[in-house]
Design an enzyme around this catalytic site. Sequence first.
Site, short mmCIF file in Angstrom:
data_model
loop_
_atom_site.label_atom_id
_atom_site.label_comp_id
_atom_site.label_asym_id
_atom_site.label_seq_id
_atom_site.Cartn_x
_atom_site.Cartn_y
_atom_site.Cartn_z
N CYS A 109 0.89 -1.54 0.08
CA CYS A 109 0.31 0.15 0.06
C CYS A 109 0.91 1.38 -0.61
O CYS A 109 2.14 1.38 -0.31
CB CYS A 109 -1.23 -0.08 1.24
SG CYS A 109 -2.65 0.84 0.57
N ASP A 119 -3.58 0.98 9.94
CA ASP A 119 -4.98 1.69 9.98
C ASP A 119 -4.98 2.10 11.47
O ASP A 119 -6.38 3.23 11.69
CB ASP A 119 -6.20 1.85 9.42
CG ASP A 119 -5.97 2.07 7.68
OD1 ASP A 119 -5.11 1.31 7.02
OD2 ASP A 119 -6.27 2.99 6.65
N LYS A 135 -3.94 -2.12 5.05
CA LYS A 135 -5.06 -2.44 3.56
C LYS A 135 -4.94 -4.49 3.55
O LYS A 135 -3.60 -5.04 4.01
CB LYS A 135 -3.36 -1.89 2.59
CG LYS A 135 -4.24 -2.06 1.22
CD LYS A 135 -5.18 -1.67 0.21
CE LYS A 135 -5.96 -0.14 1.36
NZ LYS A 135 -7.53 -0.01 1.30
C1 RUB Z 1 -4.10 3.09 3.17
C2 RUB Z 1 -4.26 1.99 3.88
C3 RUB Z 1 -2.65 3.17 5.15
C4 RUB Z 1 -2.12 3.45 6.32
C5 RUB Z 1 -1.43 3.92 6.69
O1 RUB Z 1 -5.46 2.78 2.78
O2 RUB Z 1 -3.81 1.25 4.18
O3 RUB Z 1 -1.87 1.64 5.33
O4 RUB Z 1 -3.94 3.99 6.13
O5 RUB Z 1 -1.63 5.00 6.61
P1 RUB Z 1 -6.10 2.91 2.10
P2 RUB Z 1 -0.41 6.58 6.60
O6 RUB Z 1 -5.78 4.38 0.08
O7 RUB Z 1 -7.62 2.79 1.02
O8 RUB Z 1 -6.77 4.69 2.64
O9 RUB Z 1 1.06 6.26 6.73
O10 RUB Z 1 -0.35 7.44 5.41
O11 RUB Z 1 -1.34 7.08 7.65
#
Ligand code: RUB
Length: 336
Positions: free
Chosen positions: A133, A202, A213
């Site tokens: 991701c 998340d 993800k």
């Molecule tokens: C995004 C995702 C990222 C986390 C962490 O999913 O799974 O790994 O949100 O991101 P989507 P961060 O694309 O469906 O939003 O470290 O930038 O918070």
Amino acid sequence: MDGAEPGVVPAVESTADDITAMRIRGAAAIADAAAEALATQAERSTAENPATFEQELRAAAATLYETRPTAVSLPNALRYVLRGMDGDTVADLRSSTIARAERFQRDLAQAQDRLGEIGAHRLQDGDTVMTHCHSTDALACLEAALEAGKDLEAIVKETRPRKQGHITARQLREWDVPVTLIADNAARRYLDRADHVLVGADSIAADGSVINKIGTSGLAVNARERGVPVMVAAQTIKLHPDTMTGHTVEIEMRSERELLSNEERAAIIDEPEPTGDGDEFSATDSGLTVENPAFDVTPPRYVDAIVTERGQFPPESIVTLMRELFGELTDDPWND
Ligand code: RUB
């Protein structure tokens, strides 16, 4: 949420739309945008008395809350900003809310920098890191390691169906990191070349489970089998307070259409091509069901370390940090 809530300014509705449609995506960016939207609500509210002002702020928070269910950074951000709304006049409520939102955004950026420095200590000169991701927290670790003069390479999973791996690849190439982009299915084969798996989160549950993800859990299981350590970069804003009292984290189910177009569907089953252009296919008796979960849960036993701005933790001990930060209390101030 159906229709605009009374008193909610259009900019909040538009941020909510952007989060739902994933024009703003990733847990940290969602939290940042939500805090900013509440500040805009405070700034532009035309409420004439404190009660109306507060009610509108809560309605704005509820509108944002309804967008996506899995990243706890969103409700954590909303709670934090609403708790800072303080005063007996509209002017005081406005300025305290704006100040609180600005502080949140500042702290978020600082926490990511700090986390990056801590995570970078785990990476050695010459290491190859496999990503899944696009996570700004994970990338902060790579950026700090690069700034410390370490040479790194990356194996980037494309991450179907939305291909967030392309965003990761673009960022890494901007930093001159050699990138090998692979199909998700190829991950196990390429783990032989990886020194670390590095992902974001998340939500982190009280038992140390990592919600990230879809595909993260399979990757972690394969990495364990191959002996590659799995590192999760997650600011404390990703810790899910409700899980301390036994709640589970809702996994977002996204549109079937992210997986299958009308044309592709018609090629699988012998039925007239559907005409609807809504989010879901029209109901049929075809026996073909499409499911598109956006996230999955990685049990703590497959995770080597959770790196936060407060230090790195074995997943099983993250609950002590959660108690310290949140106590046992959680509430939804937008429902008051
Ligand atoms: C995004 C995702 C990222 C986390 C962490 O999913 O799974 O790994 O949100 O991101 P989507 P961060 O694309 O469906 O939003 O470290 O930038 O918070």
